[in-house]
Design a protein around this motif. Structure first.
Motif, PDB file in Angstrom:
ATOM      1  N   LEU A  36       0.830  -1.205   0.000  1.00  0.00           N
ATOM      2  CA  LEU A  36       0.000   0.000   0.000  1.00  0.00           C
ATOM      3  C   LEU A  36       0.868   1.260   0.000  1.00  0.00           C
ATOM      4  O   LEU A  36       0.574   2.231  -0.708  1.00  0.00           O
ATOM      5  N   ALA A  83       2.267   1.710  -3.439  1.00  0.00           N
ATOM      6  CA  ALA A  83       1.261   2.233  -4.363  1.00  0.00           C
ATOM      7  C   ALA A  83       1.104   3.736  -4.193  1.00  0.00           C
ATOM      8  O   ALA A  83       1.020   4.493  -5.181  1.00  0.00           O
ATOM      9  N   ARG A  84       1.084   4.180  -2.962  1.00  0.00           N
ATOM     10  CA  ARG A  84       0.941   5.615  -2.715  1.00  0.00           C
ATOM     11  C   ARG A  84       2.154   6.386  -3.253  1.00  0.00           C
ATOM     12  O   ARG A  84       2.004   7.433  -3.901  1.00  0.00           O
ATOM     13  N   ILE A 119      -2.464   1.869 -10.615  1.00  0.00           N
ATOM     14  CA  ILE A 119      -1.782   0.773  -9.926  1.00  0.00           C
ATOM     15  C   ILE A 119      -2.309  -0.551 -10.451  1.00  0.00           C
ATOM     16  O   ILE A 119      -3.517  -0.725 -10.637  1.00  0.00           O
ATOM     17  N   ALA A 163      -2.179  -4.794  -9.778  1.00  0.00           N
ATOM     18  CA  ALA A 163      -1.859  -5.834  -8.805  1.00  0.00           C
ATOM     19  C   ALA A 163      -2.498  -7.141  -9.252  1.00  0.00           C
ATOM     20  O   ALA A 163      -3.662  -7.162  -9.662  1.00  0.00           O
ATOM     21  N   ILE A 166       0.648 -10.763  -3.788  1.00  0.00           N
ATOM     22  CA  ILE A 166      -0.473  -9.935  -3.359  1.00  0.00           C
ATOM     23  C   ILE A 166      -1.508 -10.795  -2.623  1.00  0.00           C
ATOM     24  O   ILE A 166      -1.802 -11.922  -3.020  1.00  0.00           O
ATOM     25  N   ASP A 215      -4.518  -7.016   0.656  1.00  0.00           N
ATOM     26  CA  ASP A 215      -3.883  -5.991  -0.180  1.00  0.00           C
ATOM     27  C   ASP A 215      -4.872  -5.414  -1.188  1.00  0.00           C
ATOM     28  O   ASP A 215      -4.928  -4.197  -1.403  1.00  0.00           O
ATOM     29  N   LEU A 264      -5.825  -1.584  -1.484  1.00  0.00           N
ATOM     30  CA  LEU A 264      -5.504  -0.877  -2.724  1.00  0.00           C
ATOM     31  C   LEU A 264      -6.759  -0.303  -3.372  1.00  0.00           C
ATOM     32  O   LEU A 264      -6.721   0.797  -3.943  1.00  0.00           O
ATOM     33  N   SER A 265      -7.852  -1.031  -3.287  1.00  0.00           N
ATOM     34  CA  SER A 265      -9.114  -0.530  -3.831  1.00  0.00           C
ATOM     35  C   SER A 265      -9.511   0.764  -3.143  1.00  0.00           C
ATOM     36  O   SER A 265      -9.908   1.745  -3.799  1.00  0.00           O
ATOM     37  N   CYS A 311      -6.897   3.671  -4.149  1.00  0.00           N
ATOM     38  CA  CYS A 311      -7.062   4.176  -5.516  1.00  0.00           C
ATOM     39  C   CYS A 311      -8.375   4.933  -5.665  1.00  0.00           C
ATOM     40  O   CYS A 311      -8.426   5.980  -6.325  1.00  0.00           O
ATOM     41  N   LEU A 330      -7.409   1.238 -10.328  1.00  0.00           N
ATOM     42  CA  LEU A 330      -6.768  -0.007  -9.944  1.00  0.00           C
ATOM     43  C   LEU A 330      -7.037  -1.021 -11.044  1.00  0.00           C
ATOM     44  O   LEU A 330      -8.187  -1.262 -11.420  1.00  0.00           O
TER      45      LEU A 330
END
Length: 250
Positions: free
Chosen positions: A29, A32-33, A43, A45, A54, A58, A62-63, A66, A73
Motif C-alpha cells: 500500500l 502504491a501511494r 496501480i 496488482a 499480493i 492488499d 488498494l481498492s 485508488c 486499480l
C-alpha cells in the motif's frame, strides 16, 4: 495518435519481498501511494490463486486507496470463479484476465482466448455488467485480437515478454516488434484500446510506447528491482520521462 501514454505500476513484487519474511514490511500500500506521487497513472496488482505475493487484504486496501485518490486499480486475475467473485466484490476500475499456472515463476505468455473463449466470455460479461473495464492479456496475434473483440473485451494488453527477451539476449527483436505494431493496428481497427506489458525496462518501454496505438504500459518487476538502487520515486520518474520521450508531441 500522439496522446501521452499512461503508466501503470505493478506492485506485486513489493509483496514478494514482504512475504519472504512473513511480516508486514515492505508494505504494498505504501508503494502504491509512492508510485502515484511519483507520476504513476494507476496501480496494477495480480492476485494469484496461490497468493504468492499480493493478498486479499492488499486488494481491499488498494481498492480503497485508488478510489480515494481518484486513480484506477487494474486487477490482474485468472479466469476462475473465485477471482471473478473477488473482482465483483471490489469492482476495480479494470480487470485484466491473464493465464496462470501454479508452477510458473511469472506469467509466461498471453491468454489463449481463441481456444478458451467459451470459459472466458461469461467472465468478461459478468465483469462488464458490473461496470468493470475488461482487458485481456494476449499475444499480438490477429486471431486472438479478433476473438477478444467478439467476446466483448474493451481492452487488449499485449504480452511484450518475447520482444524484451530478444533485446536482452541479443537476438533480432525486429520481427517481434513488428508483430506488436501489427497487433496494435488490428486492435485499433476493431475498436479495442491497446495496452502493453511484461519484461519492459527503460529502453524497451520507450520503444513500445512509440507504437501510436498504445495508450498504456503496465510495468512492475523492472521498476521494483531498479528501486533497490535508485529508490522507487526516481525509478518511476525516470520511466515516466523515457515513455514521454517516445511521444514528444503529446
Amino acid at each position: 495518435m500522439s496522446s501521452r501514454v499512461r503508466l501503470g505500476v505493478n506492485i506485486d513484487h513489493v509483496a514478494t519481498v514482504r512475504n519472504a519474511r512473513g511480516g508486514a514490511h515492505p508494505e504494498p500500500l505504501r508503494a502504491a501511494r509512492l508510485a502515484i506521487e511519483a507520476g504513476a497513472d494507476g496501480i496494477t496488482a495480480h492476485l494469484r490463486e496461490d497468493r504468492r505475493h499480493i493478498s486479499d487484504a492488499d486488494i481491499g486496501a488498494l481498492s480503497e486507496l485508488c478510489h480515494g485518490l481518484g486513480k484506477p486499480l487494474n486487477f490482474e486475475m485468472a479466469v476462475t470463479a473465485e477471482m471473478r467473485d473477488i473482482a465483483l466484490r471490489h469492482r476495480p476500475h479494470a480487470a485484466c484476465l491473464v493465464p496462470e499456472r501454479r508452477e510458473e515463476r511469472t506469467t509466461e505468455g498471453g491468454l489463449d482466448v481463441a481456444r478458451n473463449h467459451a470459459a472466458i466470455a461469461p467472465v468478461v460479461r459478468a465483469l462488464r455488467d458490473a461496470g468493470v473495464r475488461v482487458s485481456l492479456f494476449i499475444e499480438p496475434d490477429p486471431v486472438q485480437v479478433a476473438v477478444a473483440e467478439a467476446i466483448g473485451a474493451q481492452v487488449v494488453e499485449f504480452h511484450t515478454g518475447a520482444y524484451c527477451e530478444a533485446v536482452i539476449h541479443g537476438r533480432d527483436p525486429a520481427p517481434l516488434l513488428e508483430a506488436l505494431k501489427r497487433g496494435a493496428g488490428e486492435a485499433e481497427r476493431r475498436g479495442l484500446e491497446v495496452h502493453a506489458g511484461h519484461g519492459l525496462d527503460y529502453d524497451t518501454a520507450q520503444t513500445v510506447a512509440a507504437i501510436p496505438q498504445v495508450v498504456e504500459l503496465n510495468i512492475g518487476h523492472f521498476l521494483i528491482g531498479e528501486a533497490i538502487f535508485v529508490g522507487l520515486e526516481t525509478a518511476i520518474r525516470t520511466m515516466r520521462t523515457r515513455i514521454d520521450a517516445a511521444r514528444p508531441g503529446a
